[in-house]
Motif scaffolding. Structure first.
Motif, mmCIF file in Angstrom:
data_model
loop_
_atom_site.group_PDB
_atom_site.id
_atom_site.type_symbol
_atom_site.label_atom_id
_atom_site.label_comp_id
_atom_site.label_asym_id
_atom_site.label_seq_id
_atom_site.Cartn_x
_atom_site.Cartn_y
_atom_site.Cartn_z
ATOM 1 N N GLN A 3 44.911 -23.490 42.026
ATOM 2 C CA GLN A 3 44.774 -22.546 41.309
ATOM 3 C C GLN A 3 44.187 -22.697 39.790
ATOM 4 O O GLN A 3 44.151 -23.776 39.081
ATOM 5 N N LEU A 4 43.367 -21.717 39.450
ATOM 6 C CA LEU A 4 42.772 -21.679 38.090
ATOM 7 C C LEU A 4 44.101 -21.902 36.996
ATOM 8 O O LEU A 4 45.051 -21.400 36.957
ATOM 9 N N GLN A 5 43.608 -22.853 35.992
ATOM 10 C CA GLN A 5 44.576 -23.489 35.140
ATOM 11 C C GLN A 5 43.729 -23.753 33.940
ATOM 12 O O GLN A 5 42.592 -24.545 34.227
ATOM 13 N N ASP A 6 44.144 -23.705 32.772
ATOM 14 C CA ASP A 6 43.459 -24.146 31.419
ATOM 15 C C ASP A 6 44.194 -25.375 31.053
ATOM 16 O O ASP A 6 44.962 -26.107 31.565
ATOM 17 N N ASN A 7 43.668 -25.827 29.940
ATOM 18 C CA ASN A 7 44.033 -27.003 29.434
ATOM 19 C C ASN A 7 45.310 -27.087 28.834
ATOM 20 O O ASN A 7 45.860 -27.960 28.201
ATOM 21 N N PHE A 8 45.933 -25.759 28.630
ATOM 22 C CA PHE A 8 47.287 -25.620 27.825
ATOM 23 C C PHE A 8 48.140 -25.286 28.897
ATOM 24 O O PHE A 8 49.122 -25.038 28.759
ATOM 25 N N GLY A 9 47.894 -25.404 30.159
ATOM 26 C CA GLY A 9 49.012 -25.333 31.542
ATOM 27 C C GLY A 9 49.100 -24.040 31.772
ATOM 28 O O GLY A 9 50.082 -23.764 32.567
ATOM 29 N N ARG A 10 48.571 -22.940 31.382
ATOM 30 C CA ARG A 10 48.445 -21.498 31.780
ATOM 31 C C ARG A 10 47.938 -21.361 33.069
ATOM 32 O O ARG A 10 46.588 -21.762 33.025
ATOM 33 N N ARG A 11 48.390 -20.666 33.892
ATOM 34 C CA ARG A 11 47.782 -20.362 35.215
ATOM 35 C C ARG A 11 47.433 -18.847 35.074
ATOM 36 O O ARG A 11 48.099 -17.985 34.568
ATOM 37 N N PHE A 12 46.321 -18.452 36.066
ATOM 38 C CA PHE A 12 45.727 -17.291 35.930
ATOM 39 C C PHE A 12 45.769 -16.788 37.504
ATOM 40 O O PHE A 12 44.896 -17.228 38.154
ATOM 41 N N LEU A 284 26.936 -14.212 42.941
ATOM 42 C CA LEU A 284 27.862 -12.929 43.652
ATOM 43 C C LEU A 284 26.967 -12.529 44.574
ATOM 44 O O LEU A 284 27.406 -11.437 45.251
ATOM 45 N N GLN A 285 25.876 -13.084 45.003
ATOM 46 C CA GLN A 285 24.857 -12.287 46.000
ATOM 47 C C GLN A 285 25.309 -12.625 47.423
ATOM 48 O O GLN A 285 24.649 -12.061 48.250
ATOM 49 N N SER A 286 26.147 -13.698 47.790
ATOM 50 C CA SER A 286 26.210 -13.961 49.098
ATOM 51 C C SER A 286 27.664 -14.728 49.170
ATOM 52 O O SER A 286 27.990 -15.547 48.131
ATOM 53 N N PRO A 287 28.256 -14.592 50.243
ATOM 54 C CA PRO A 287 29.609 -15.164 50.465
ATOM 55 C C PRO A 287 29.490 -16.811 50.493
ATOM 56 O O PRO A 287 30.275 -17.588 50.095
ATOM 57 N N GLU A 288 28.224 -17.296 50.852
ATOM 58 C CA GLU A 288 27.821 -18.613 50.868
ATOM 59 C C GLU A 288 28.101 -19.282 49.557
ATOM 60 O O GLU A 288 27.974 -20.537 49.517
ATOM 61 N N GLN A 289 27.868 -18.718 48.517
ATOM 62 C CA GLN A 289 27.875 -19.089 47.236
ATOM 63 C C GLN A 289 29.447 -19.319 46.353
ATOM 64 O O GLN A 289 29.302 -19.841 45.423
ATOM 65 N N GLN A 290 30.278 -19.043 47.360
ATOM 66 C CA GLN A 290 31.754 -18.852 46.867
ATOM 67 C C GLN A 290 31.995 -20.156 46.169
ATOM 68 O O GLN A 290 32.640 -20.554 45.288
ATOM 69 N N ASP A 291 31.972 -21.500 46.837
ATOM 70 C CA ASP A 291 32.288 -22.907 46.348
ATOM 71 C C ASP A 291 31.511 -23.034 45.105
ATOM 72 O O ASP A 291 32.228 -23.663 44.060
ATOM 73 N N GLU A 292 30.307 -22.675 44.837
ATOM 74 C CA GLU A 292 29.668 -22.933 43.767
ATOM 75 C C GLU A 292 30.124 -21.978 42.326
ATOM 76 O O GLU A 292 30.616 -22.315 41.473
ATOM 77 N N LEU A 293 30.574 -20.663 42.763
ATOM 78 C CA LEU A 293 31.310 -19.875 41.970
ATOM 79 C C LEU A 293 32.477 -20.184 41.534
ATOM 80 O O LEU A 293 32.906 -20.350 40.450
ATOM 81 N N ILE A 294 33.346 -20.827 42.393
ATOM 82 C CA ILE A 294 34.775 -21.322 42.064
ATOM 83 C C ILE A 294 34.719 -22.441 41.135
ATOM 84 O O ILE A 294 35.393 -22.573 40.227
ATOM 85 N N ALA A 295 33.735 -23.492 41.475
ATOM 86 C CA ALA A 295 33.425 -24.283 40.714
ATOM 87 C C ALA A 295 33.151 -24.038 39.257
ATOM 88 O O ALA A 295 33.644 -24.786 38.189
ATOM 89 N N ARG A 296 32.219 -22.886 39.053
ATOM 90 C CA ARG A 296 32.029 -22.526 37.693
ATOM 91 C C ARG A 296 33.105 -21.805 37.045
ATOM 92 O O ARG A 296 33.383 -21.990 35.596
ATOM 93 N N LEU A 297 34.119 -21.430 37.556
ATOM 94 C CA LEU A 297 35.315 -20.798 37.163
ATOM 95 C C LEU A 297 36.120 -21.969 36.579
ATOM 96 O O LEU A 297 36.705 -21.778 35.429
ATOM 97 N N HIS A 298 36.412 -22.805 37.344
ATOM 98 C CA HIS A 298 37.175 -23.952 36.834
ATOM 99 C C HIS A 298 36.536 -24.749 35.772
ATOM 100 O O HIS A 298 37.354 -24.877 34.653
ATOM 101 N N GLN A 299 35.491 -24.952 35.771
ATOM 102 C CA GLN A 299 34.454 -25.399 34.489
ATOM 103 C C GLN A 299 34.790 -24.553 33.269
ATOM 104 O O GLN A 299 35.091 -25.409 32.119
ATOM 105 N N GLN A 300 34.471 -23.431 33.450
ATOM 106 C CA GLN A 300 34.538 -22.549 32.270
ATOM 107 C C GLN A 300 36.192 -22.494 31.651
ATOM 108 O O GLN A 300 36.035 -22.294 30.458
ATOM 109 N N LEU A 301 37.115 -22.250 32.480
ATOM 110 C CA LEU A 301 38.481 -22.541 32.156
ATOM 111 C C LEU A 301 38.919 -23.509 31.151
ATOM 112 O O LEU A 301 39.600 -23.190 30.208
ATOM 113 N N GLN A 302 38.295 -24.724 31.421
ATOM 114 C CA GLN A 302 38.339 -25.819 30.223
ATOM 115 C C GLN A 302 37.825 -25.587 28.820
ATOM 116 O O GLN A 302 38.346 -26.115 28.064
#
Length: 326
Positions: A3-12, A284-302
């Motif tokens: 799950q998406l979570q930041d460095n302060f323990g907040r979950r999104f 966001l152009q293809s469902p095949e990019q989902q893993d890369e998109l998720i990795a970017r979300l986790h990275q940015q939440l930091q």
């Protein structure tokens, strides 16, 4: 997937997804000069929205709020609702609207899967409503709220931005309304944005003052549920409706943050203020990019900060709330 979570323990688990920054109202605290496009609009397409929601759902998002501008200006608004509803991981679909199309479309949107709706009503005095919004649409909006209640929405909320020397005298009228009407009334403390320093200085009203007044009149604080956001909610045994206060200048306001925002042009905003946003649209152009998109979300939440720093007078880069969806 974690799950998406930041460095302060907040979950999104809550995504506020803007689908347009166009708005047909001219609210004095947001777009006093009306909507002014920056070049040709290029908002998220339906397929991009589907890919975005699918990625967020995979990492714990269970609630999606469709926002704007005025989201119902999209001709495919019902299709957007349906697309989000088709994802079985999304449990709650909501929208925030100025209500001008609600009377005609409430049942259609409910049937498509929309279950919660927030309607902006900054005054119950038609003249003050016109003064704040720039539109003489009070009666249409109120009929739309009735239509939403009749359509069976599980929760209808009314948003009112508190404004000193404008609608601050409306509190008794609002209270009279919710005495017999089962709606949630949300008073939102005015937030300073890049374009609104003088307006903020003239019209800011501390939410703490309203809270003290409510408590003096017998309103009781409701303990928040785990899924609740930063609003402080109050109920009264003599009233069918409830009141929520959103006080961004209150101590520890950001501690319960559980939401992320994506703009109508596909930028991730970790906060309503402070940063320019991170582009997601290339993924966001293809469902095949989902893993890369998720990795970017986790990275940015930091990179998410502990607080918005509004209380220090730092308003960040947000020029007006219509650009992100509030």
């Amino acid at each position: 997937m974690s799950q998406l979570q930041d460095n302060f323990g907040r979950r999104f688990h809550y995504l506020r997804m803007s689908v347009t920054d166009v708005c047909n109202f001219k609210c004095s605290y947001c777009l006093p000069d009306g909507y002014r496009p920056e070049g040709k609009p290029s908002f998220l397409t339906l397929s991009e929205i589907e890919n975005l929601v699918a990625a967020f759902a995979k990492v714990g998002t269970r609630k999606v709020r469709i926002t704007g501008g005025e989201p119902t200006l999209r001709k495919d608004f019902t299709d957007i609702i349906r697309a989000v509803a088709d994802n079985s991981e999304i449990h709650t679909i909501a929208t925030t609207t100025n209500g001008y199309r609600l009377e005609k479309h409430a049942k259609e949107w409910y049937d498509a899967g929309l279950r919660r709706i927030n309607v902006s009503v900054d005054s119950l005095d038609p003249r003050m409503f016109y003064q704040i919004t720039g539109e003489n649409k009070f009666d249409e909006v109120m009929r739309g709220i009735d239509a939403a209640l009749e359509a069976g929405f599980e929760r209808v909320k009314i948003n009112a931005v508190l404004l000193k020397d404008l609608n601050d005298k409306d509190l008794p009228r609002f209270l009279h309304w919710i005495k017999h009407t089962p709606i949630d009334l949300r008073f939102i403390e005015l937030m300073e944005t890049g374009l609104g320093h003088d307006y903020f200085k003239a019209h800011h009203l501390a939410g703490a003052d309203i809270k003290a007044r409510l408590e003096a009149e017998g309103w009781q604080y409701d303990q928040p549920a785990a899924e609740d956001g930063p609003a402080q909610n109050f109920s009264h045994p003599d009233y069918r409706g409830r009141i929520g206060l959103i006080m961004p200048y209150a101590k520890n306001f950001c501690a319960s943050c559980n939401r992320l925002r994506v703009s109508a042009k596909g930028k991730l905003h970790l906060c309503l203020f402070t940063e320019h946003g991170v582009d997601l649209r290339d993924l966001l152009q293809s469902p095949e990019q989902q893993d890369e998109l998720i990795a970017r979300l986790h990275q940015q939440l930091q990179q998410k900060k502990e607080t918005h720093y509004l209380h220090q007078g730092i308003t960040g880069v947000t020029q007006h709330l219509a650009s992100i969806g509030g």
